[in-house]
Scaffold this motif. Structure first.
Motif, PDB file in Angstrom:
ATOM      1  N   ALA A 109      43.175  44.477-135.053  1.00 13.20           N
ATOM      2  CA  ALA A 109      43.733  44.775-133.730  1.00 13.20           C
ATOM      3  C   ALA A 109      43.457  46.225-133.346  1.00 13.20           C
ATOM      4  O   ALA A 109      43.115  46.518-132.192  1.00 13.20           O
ATOM      5  CB  ALA A 109      45.236  44.496-133.717  1.00 13.20           C
ATOM      6  N   ASP A 166      39.787  46.483-132.449  1.00 13.84           N
ATOM      7  CA  ASP A 166      39.573  45.833-131.157  1.00 13.84           C
ATOM      8  C   ASP A 166      40.011  46.746-130.013  1.00 13.84           C
ATOM      9  O   ASP A 166      39.299  46.917-129.030  1.00 13.84           O
ATOM     10  CB  ASP A 166      40.336  44.510-131.110  1.00 13.84           C
ATOM     11  N   GLU A 167      41.161  47.346-130.169  1.00 14.80           N
ATOM     12  CA  GLU A 167      41.691  48.245-129.136  1.00 14.80           C
ATOM     13  C   GLU A 167      40.754  49.442-128.928  1.00 14.80           C
ATOM     14  O   GLU A 167      40.462  49.829-127.786  1.00 14.80           O
ATOM     15  CB  GLU A 167      43.085  48.728-129.543  1.00 14.80           C
ATOM     16  N   THR A 168      40.258  49.998-130.025  1.00 18.24           N
ATOM     17  CA  THR A 168      39.343  51.134-129.938  1.00 18.24           C
ATOM     18  C   THR A 168      38.041  50.757-129.244  1.00 18.24           C
ATOM     19  O   THR A 168      37.568  51.475-128.356  1.00 18.24           O
ATOM     20  CB  THR A 168      39.046  51.690-131.343  1.00 18.24           C
ATOM     21  N   ARG A 195      37.475  48.202-127.182  1.00 14.56           N
ATOM     22  CA  ARG A 195      37.724  47.898-125.771  1.00 14.56           C
ATOM     23  C   ARG A 195      37.899  49.178-124.943  1.00 14.56           C
ATOM     24  O   ARG A 195      37.399  49.285-123.824  1.00 14.56           O
ATOM     25  CB  ARG A 195      38.949  47.007-125.617  1.00 14.56           C
ATOM     26  N   ALA A 196      38.596  50.161-125.484  1.00  7.70           N
ATOM     27  CA  ALA A 196      38.805  51.416-124.773  1.00  7.70           C
ATOM     28  C   ALA A 196      37.479  52.150-124.568  1.00  7.70           C
ATOM     29  O   ALA A 196      37.206  52.674-123.486  1.00  7.70           O
ATOM     30  CB  ALA A 196      39.790  52.303-125.542  1.00  7.70           C
TER      31      ALA A 196
END
Length: 54
Positions: A26, A29-31, A33-34
């Protein structure tokens, strides 16, 4: 020595749990996407192509 590395790797993965793997995934994924959103926002040529239909 090669065998010791394999044994150490096995010990690391044996202690890996599903919750920890989900948390790591997670975070990655967040990194990603950012960074994608940031690079898309900064890509003005891309936006010009979309606007003109090129």
């Amino acid at each position: 020595m090669r065998r010791a590395v394999s044994e150490n790797a096995a010990l690391i993965y044996q202690h890996s749990d599903d919750d920890g793997q989900r948390e790591l995934a997670a975070g990655l994924d967040e990194t990603v996407r950012a960074e994608r959103a940031k690079s898309h926002k900064d890509d003005s040529a891309h936006h010009k192509e979309e606007a003109t239909g090129s």
